[in-house]
Enzyme design. Structure first.
Site, PDB file in Angstrom:
ATOM      1  N   GLU A  43       0.862  -1.183   0.000  1.00 55.49           N
ATOM      2  CA  GLU A  43       0.000   0.000   0.000  1.00 55.49           C
ATOM      3  C   GLU A  43       0.896   1.229   0.000  1.00 55.49           C
ATOM      4  O   GLU A  43       1.447   1.614   1.031  1.00 55.49           O
ATOM      5  CB  GLU A  43      -0.900  -0.010   1.249  1.00 55.49           C
ATOM      6  N   THR A  74      -3.571   6.376   1.967  1.00 50.09           N
ATOM      7  CA  THR A  74      -3.751   7.786   2.348  1.00 50.09           C
ATOM      8  C   THR A  74      -4.391   8.569   1.197  1.00 50.09           C
ATOM      9  O   THR A  74      -3.980   9.675   0.853  1.00 50.09           O
ATOM     10  CB  THR A  74      -2.416   8.450   2.788  1.00 50.09           C
ATOM     11  N   LYS A 134     -11.173  -0.858   6.591  1.00 50.09           N
ATOM     12  CA  LYS A 134      -9.901  -0.697   7.306  1.00 50.09           C
ATOM     13  C   LYS A 134     -10.231  -0.183   8.709  1.00 50.09           C
ATOM     14  O   LYS A 134     -10.705   0.938   8.866  1.00 50.09           O
ATOM     15  CB  LYS A 134      -9.023   0.304   6.548  1.00 50.09           C
TER      16      LYS A 134
END
Length: 220
Positions: A43, A74, A134
């Protein structure tokens, strides 16, 4: 079909490394070191300078690899999500839930993993088509919370990020998560330019995950 394939790769990877770095070069080298060590879920966060170029480089390098899965982290808005997808990202992770980001990911059939902390946020994210939630930051709760979330919504696929370590990883998986996000302690050596150190820690995580998978197969 494409989306299902990516979700399977994410689940098979088990450990998703949250790649940060002070430069494009550091993030690329750290990612390559992770894959060498057996951590194949990457990621790449948009806090990395030139993150789009990092995603492009890694996506091109691992194109056709059945195990390595490269995504973007992000991601705060739909514009960033589209840039990441165009660069080759196979999944998009946000620290919070964002409806427009969910919609753009659905449009391109890309898994969206929004950060949620409450059952209400998780329900909203599911309605918008989020595939994996998440749980962020996972350190605020711990593994015992998973059964609390899954009791009313057993269809939840949860990936905790933050607060996951070698010591408690098995506990998270026993609690019912589909994957874990790991950042700081996995990538710490990269800040000193020690990419062999990153590979060594990645090996420990990969071996631990293989052990957890074998145990769960034995149980079932």
């Amino acid at each position: 079909m494409k989306k299902q394939k990516i979700l399977k790769k994410l689940e098979d990877a088990g450990v998703i490394a949250v790649v940060r770095g002070r430069s494009k070069e550091e993030a690329i080298k750290a990612s390559q070191a992770l894959v060498t060590g057996g951590v194949v879920g990457l990621e790449v966060t948009f806090t990395v300078p030139n993150a789009v170029q990092v995603i492009e480089t890694l996506s091109a390098q691992y194109q056709g690899d059945e195990k390595v899965v490269v995504g973007a982290g992000t991601v705060l808005d739909a514009v960033t999500a589209r840039l990441a997808i165009m660069a080759g990202a196979e999944f998009v992770v946000s620290p919070t839930f964002d409806l427009e980001t969910a919609e753009i990911c659905n449009l391109y059939q890309m898994p969206y993993l929004p950060g949620c902390m409450t059952i209400t946020e998780m329900k909203v994210a599911l309605k918008a088509g989020a595939d994996i939630i998440k749980l962020f930051p996972g350190s605020a709760y711990g593994p015992s919370i998973i059964s609390g979330f899954k009791a009313p919504m057993p269809q939840l696929n949860i990936m905790p990020t933050g607060g996951v370590s070698l010591e408690n990883m098995a506990e998270w998986f026993r609690a019912g998560v589909v994957a874990v996000g790991v950042g700081g302690n996995l990538l710490a050596p990269a800040t000193k330019g020690d990419f062999e150190g990153v590979t060594a820690i990645a090996k420990q995580y990969a071996e631990k995950y293989a052990e957890i998978k074998n145990q769960s197969v034995g149980v079932s």
